[in-house]
Design a protein around this motif. Structure first.
Motif, mmCIF file in Angstrom:
data_model
loop_
_atom_site.group_PDB
_atom_site.id
_atom_site.type_symbol
_atom_site.label_atom_id
_atom_site.label_comp_id
_atom_site.label_asym_id
_atom_site.label_seq_id
_atom_site.Cartn_x
_atom_site.Cartn_y
_atom_site.Cartn_z
ATOM 1 N N MET A 48 0.846 -1.203 0.000
ATOM 2 C CA MET A 48 0.000 0.000 0.000
ATOM 3 C C MET A 48 0.876 1.246 0.000
ATOM 4 O O MET A 48 1.869 1.315 0.724
ATOM 5 N N ASP A 49 0.516 2.217 -0.809
ATOM 6 C CA ASP A 49 1.252 3.469 -0.925
ATOM 7 C C ASP A 49 0.763 4.441 0.166
ATOM 8 O O ASP A 49 -0.294 5.050 0.040
ATOM 9 N N ILE A 50 1.573 4.562 1.230
ATOM 10 C CA ILE A 50 1.179 5.408 2.357
ATOM 11 C C ILE A 50 1.120 6.878 1.941
ATOM 12 O O ILE A 50 0.223 7.624 2.369
ATOM 13 N N ALA A 51 2.063 7.297 1.101
ATOM 14 C CA ALA A 51 2.065 8.699 0.670
ATOM 15 C C ALA A 51 0.787 9.039 -0.097
ATOM 16 O O ALA A 51 0.176 10.095 0.114
ATOM 17 N N LEU A 52 0.365 8.116 -0.973
ATOM 18 C CA LEU A 52 -0.877 8.336 -1.724
ATOM 19 C C LEU A 52 -2.078 8.337 -0.785
ATOM 20 O O LEU A 52 -3.015 9.122 -0.971
ATOM 21 N N LEU A 53 -2.039 7.461 0.216
ATOM 22 C CA LEU A 53 -3.125 7.419 1.190
ATOM 23 C C LEU A 53 -3.269 8.748 1.920
ATOM 24 O O LEU A 53 -4.379 9.269 2.086
ATOM 25 N N LEU A 54 -2.134 9.326 2.320
ATOM 26 C CA LEU A 54 -2.176 10.598 3.051
ATOM 27 C C LEU A 54 -2.627 11.744 2.150
ATOM 28 O O LEU A 54 -3.459 12.568 2.544
ATOM 29 N N THR A 55 -2.093 11.796 0.938
ATOM 30 C CA THR A 55 -2.484 12.876 0.029
ATOM 31 C C THR A 55 -3.949 12.734 -0.391
ATOM 32 O O THR A 55 -4.660 13.737 -0.550
ATOM 33 N N SER A 56 -4.417 11.499 -0.537
ATOM 34 C CA SER A 56 -5.820 11.278 -0.885
ATOM 35 C C SER A 56 -6.741 11.720 0.251
ATOM 36 O O SER A 56 -7.804 12.303 0.003
ATOM 37 N N THR A 57 -6.318 11.462 1.478
ATOM 38 C CA THR A 57 -7.121 11.874 2.626
ATOM 39 C C THR A 57 -7.286 13.385 2.655
ATOM 40 O O THR A 57 -8.382 13.902 2.899
ATOM 41 N N VAL A 58 -6.188 14.089 2.386
ATOM 42 C CA VAL A 58 -6.246 15.560 2.367
ATOM 43 C C VAL A 58 -7.146 16.044 1.233
ATOM 44 O O VAL A 58 -7.973 16.952 1.402
ATOM 45 N N THR A 59 -7.027 15.414 0.075
ATOM 46 C CA THR A 59 -7.846 15.812 -1.069
ATOM 47 C C THR A 59 -9.329 15.540 -0.826
ATOM 48 O O THR A 59 -10.193 16.387 -1.086
ATOM 49 N N LEU A 60 -9.614 14.349 -0.312
ATOM 50 C CA LEU A 60 -11.009 13.971 -0.085
ATOM 51 C C LEU A 60 -11.650 14.769 1.047
ATOM 52 O O LEU A 60 -12.883 14.878 1.108
ATOM 53 N N ALA A 61 -10.845 15.324 1.932
ATOM 54 C CA ALA A 61 -11.395 16.162 3.002
ATOM 55 C C ALA A 61 -12.136 17.369 2.442
ATOM 56 O O ALA A 61 -12.987 17.953 3.123
ATOM 57 N N GLY A 62 -11.853 17.724 1.200
ATOM 58 C CA GLY A 62 -12.577 18.812 0.553
ATOM 59 C C GLY A 62 -14.046 18.495 0.334
ATOM 60 O O GLY A 62 -14.854 19.404 0.111
ATOM 61 N N GLY A 63 -14.404 17.218 0.406
ATOM 62 C CA GLY A 63 -15.815 16.839 0.256
ATOM 63 C C GLY A 63 -16.591 16.812 1.565
ATOM 64 O O GLY A 63 -17.810 16.636 1.554
ATOM 65 N N ILE A 64 -15.894 17.028 2.684
ATOM 66 C CA ILE A 64 -16.569 16.987 3.986
ATOM 67 C C ILE A 64 -17.635 18.073 4.119
ATOM 68 O O ILE A 64 -18.737 17.790 4.604
ATOM 69 N N PRO A 65 -17.371 19.331 3.718
ATOM 70 C CA PRO A 65 -18.425 20.342 3.860
ATOM 71 C C PRO A 65 -19.726 19.976 3.155
ATOM 72 O O PRO A 65 -20.816 20.156 3.721
ATOM 73 N N LEU A 66 -19.647 19.441 1.938
ATOM 74 C CA LEU A 66 -20.864 19.057 1.222
ATOM 75 C C LEU A 66 -21.533 17.871 1.906
ATOM 76 O O LEU A 66 -22.772 17.817 2.001
ATOM 77 N N THR A 67 -20.743 16.924 2.394
ATOM 78 C CA THR A 67 -21.304 15.782 3.112
ATOM 79 C C THR A 67 -22.066 16.246 4.351
ATOM 80 O O THR A 67 -23.193 15.804 4.610
ATOM 81 N N LEU A 68 -21.466 17.144 5.118
ATOM 82 C CA LEU A 68 -22.114 17.645 6.328
ATOM 83 C C LEU A 68 -23.334 18.505 5.998
ATOM 84 O O LEU A 68 -24.341 18.466 6.714
#
Length: 243
Positions: free
Chosen positions: A1-21
């Motif tokens: 598993m690519d940990i760096a991609l996992l971390l960068t993806s988490t930061v990117t996907l956090a941009g969808g939290i406002p719409l989810t909430l």
């Protein structure tokens, strides 16, 4: 598993939290407004009041939320008079279609949750309220619903958490909340493993925060003094006198 991609993806996907909430809490508020009067109707002994609500909750709880969302988003647009009416201003937008679907579906579940709480209120409390001269509306607002809400809070918390996860279906109608951003990112990187794990971690974090908030609310409500059966008339008399 690519940990760096996992971390960068988490930061990117956090941009969808406002719409989810936004989808979660807007649907939650709308569903609460709908479900409270429906719950009292559902708990009524008058069949002409309870049976239509039973039909509504049975249909909405008995069919998949995704099907309901597709009917609203794709199906209603096929009806001519809707496309030519003012309703089309909202129904042509995926956000409003999701909000309507989530609100109606959530209201069906919340109605049954509150109905159980309303029917569990001790008759003695209602009789005591009637004895001090409260009107039926005052009894519902000051006695029945507060007691019912306290008793069903754990079940209602589960419904809220389920609604957070249900917002992932908004991605099927092009909304870029957490799951929608995940699908877009997967199409760009071809790395579904890390990206969907990141999405799962974000949903897990939201669930953890909401669970903690409801636990604190439950502790606060359970810590409030409760009137016992015999002094109940005195407590209710004081409330009626203050009002």
């Amino acid at each position: 598993m690519d940990i760096a991609l996992l971390l960068t993806s988490t930061v990117t996907l956090a941009g969808g939290i406002p719409l989810t909430l936004l989808l979660t809490f807007a649907s939650l508020l709308a569903g609460l407004v709908i479900s409270v009067p429906l719950a009292f109707m559902r708990a009524s002994s008058r069949r002409w009041l309870s049976l239509p609500v039973l039909a509504y909750t049975y249909v909405l709880r008995g069919t998949p939320l995704l099907v309901q969302l597709f009917i609203i988003y794709y199906g209603l647009g096929q009806i001519g008079f809707i496309r030519s009416s003012v309703l089309w201003v909202a129904l042509r937008e995926p956000f409003w279609c999701c909000l309507i679907a989530f609100s109606l579906n959530g209201a069906a579940y919340t109605t049954e949750i509150f109905r159980g709480g309303i029917q569990s209120v001790a008759p003695g409390m209602i009789e005591a309220a009637q004895a001090v001269g409260m009107s039926p509306l005052q009894i519902k607002r000051r006695i029945i619903f507060p007691i019912a809400f306290r008793s069903v809070l754990p079940s209602y918390a589960n419904e809220v958490i389920s609604l957070v996860k249900a917002t992932s279906l908004a991605s099927t109608v092009t909304l870029l909340e957490i799951t929608g951003l995940s699908r877009k990112l997967v199409s760009e990187t071809f790395a579904p493993y890390e990206i969907f794990i990141a999405a799962g971690l974000l949903y897990l974090g939201l669930t953890f925060l909401l669970t903690g908030a409801f636990h604190m609310l439950e502790a606060q409500l359970n810590g409030a003094p409760r009137a016992k059966s015999k002094p109940g008339r005195v407590a209710l008399s004081q409330v009626a006198h203050e009002q």
